[in-house]
Design an enzyme around this catalytic site. Structure first.
Site, mmCIF file in Angstrom:
data_model
loop_
_atom_site.group_PDB
_atom_site.id
_atom_site.type_symbol
_atom_site.label_atom_id
_atom_site.label_comp_id
_atom_site.label_asym_id
_atom_site.label_seq_id
_atom_site.Cartn_x
_atom_site.Cartn_y
_atom_site.Cartn_z
ATOM 1 N N LYS A 24 53.963 -21.738 -26.285
ATOM 2 C CA LYS A 24 54.475 -23.061 -26.657
ATOM 3 C C LYS A 24 54.241 -24.013 -25.492
ATOM 4 O O LYS A 24 54.912 -23.932 -24.470
ATOM 5 C CB LYS A 24 55.963 -22.990 -27.003
ATOM 6 C CG LYS A 24 56.529 -24.289 -27.547
ATOM 7 C CD LYS A 24 58.005 -24.143 -27.891
ATOM 8 C CE LYS A 24 58.523 -25.396 -28.591
ATOM 9 N NZ LYS A 24 58.328 -26.613 -27.769
ATOM 10 N N PHE A 25 53.293 -24.913 -25.661
ATOM 11 C CA PHE A 25 52.939 -25.843 -24.597
ATOM 12 C C PHE A 25 53.979 -26.955 -24.478
ATOM 13 O O PHE A 25 54.602 -27.356 -25.457
ATOM 14 C CB PHE A 25 51.555 -26.442 -24.859
ATOM 15 C CG PHE A 25 50.424 -25.520 -24.495
ATOM 16 C CD1 PHE A 25 49.715 -25.695 -23.325
ATOM 17 C CD2 PHE A 25 50.091 -24.451 -25.314
ATOM 18 C CE1 PHE A 25 48.678 -24.841 -22.981
ATOM 19 C CE2 PHE A 25 49.063 -23.587 -24.986
ATOM 20 C CZ PHE A 25 48.355 -23.778 -23.813
#
Length: 303
Positions: A24-25
């Site tokens: 999850k950026f």
């Protein structure tokens, strides 16, 4: 407006057959729409932000007409993604955005394809959409890239433990056989801390020097709480939030009133505060409803 898929928070890493794991950026949600004539960039809220990211819009012209991608725009700095720099890019005027595109180039971490060559593929299983995404983007290269993905829960667990140093906030988990859950929390997300989005209904202090935020958390009895003291950077963000929203073409900016409400603050009793209408949104970390006060991590101007 394209309704994006959402994710429900979980406390432990799901482990089951048929699951896919993605990092999850820490950036801004962004939908890329490549029509026959142009590229349009849409934020999660539906706001059009093409002018803020001219470098990504130019790169997306390489995509075939009739392509729609879902992903995250990030800015890399010193070997990690930097959310503050993404915020800076997102809030820039069109003239300023062209300058920032040179000094703070954006990258696009794509994690889904919704339309390809004019064909809506949202009903197809994630596993198939993933193959289409990789086949589409790998020949193009940066700044348009597919996010990493694994079906190995042990590797996913390693990512979860080691990637925060690169600015990764956690993992997103999807079913391989799942259609794209537009507008629904059909995915799962595992964050590293107890972080939630809270409504910012006001602030203490003055408009030029806000001291703390008055928050309504998405848990508990919805009683407004006073956050821990803001950092200098956050004070500037709060003071500039209304102007930043207006500059980016958002809806009417929040309006700060004179103190007309009070809230109970830990150790301070009843504290007057200025209200915001409509509220802002902040990402906060907290361990309980009242002890200690919620810590504000950042404003969420990407919603």
């Amino acid at each position: 407006m394209i309704r994006v898929a959402l994710a429900a928070a979980v406390r432990d890493l799901p482990r089951a057959a048929g699951l896919a794991y993605e990092p999850k950026f820490d950036g801004h949600r962004l939908v890329v729409v490549r029509s026959a004539a142009e590229v349009t960039l849409q934020a999660r809220s539906g706001r059009i932000v093409t002018s803020a990211f001219p470098d990504l819009a130019a790169a997306a012209l390489q995509l075939p007409a009739g392509t729609v991608l879902d992903g995250e725009v990030v800015v890399w700095h010193a070997g990690r993604t930097d959310f503050a720099l993404v915020q800076r890019r997102a809030a820039a005027t069109a003239a300023r955005a062209a300058v920032l595109a040179q000094s703070l180039p954006a990258s696009y971490a794509a994690f889904d394809v919704l339309e390809l060559a004019g064909l809506d593929v949202r009903a197809r299983p994630y596993e198939r959409r993933r193959t289409l995404l990789v086949d589409l983007l790998l020949p193009l290269g940066p700044p348009l890239q597919p996010v990493p993905m694994t079906t190995d829960p042990e590797l996913a667990a390693t990512w979860y433990e080691t990637l925060p140093a690169s600015g990764i906030e956690g993992l997103v988990v999807k079913r391989l056989d799942q259609a794209y859950p537009a507008g629904r929390r059909g995915w799962q997300k595992l964050r590293h801390t107890d972080v939630r989005d809270a409504a910012v209904v006001g602030y203490t202090g003055t408009p030029r020097r806000p001291l703390a935020l008055v928050l309504v958390l998405p848990v508990g009895d919805q009683t407004p709480l006073v956050s821990s003291p803001l950092t200098a950077a956050l004070r500037r963000e709060v003071a500039e939030a209304a102007a930043a929203r207006g500059a980016a073409g958002r809806a009417a900016e929040p309006r700060a009133t004179e103190p007309r409400a009070t809230v109970t603050a830990i150790g301070l009793g009843e504290v007057p505060y200025r209200t915001l209408d409509p509220p802002l949104t902040a990402e906060v970390r907290h361990t309980s409803a009242r002890h200690p006060p919620p810590e504000v991590i950042r404003l969420r101007t990407d919603l």
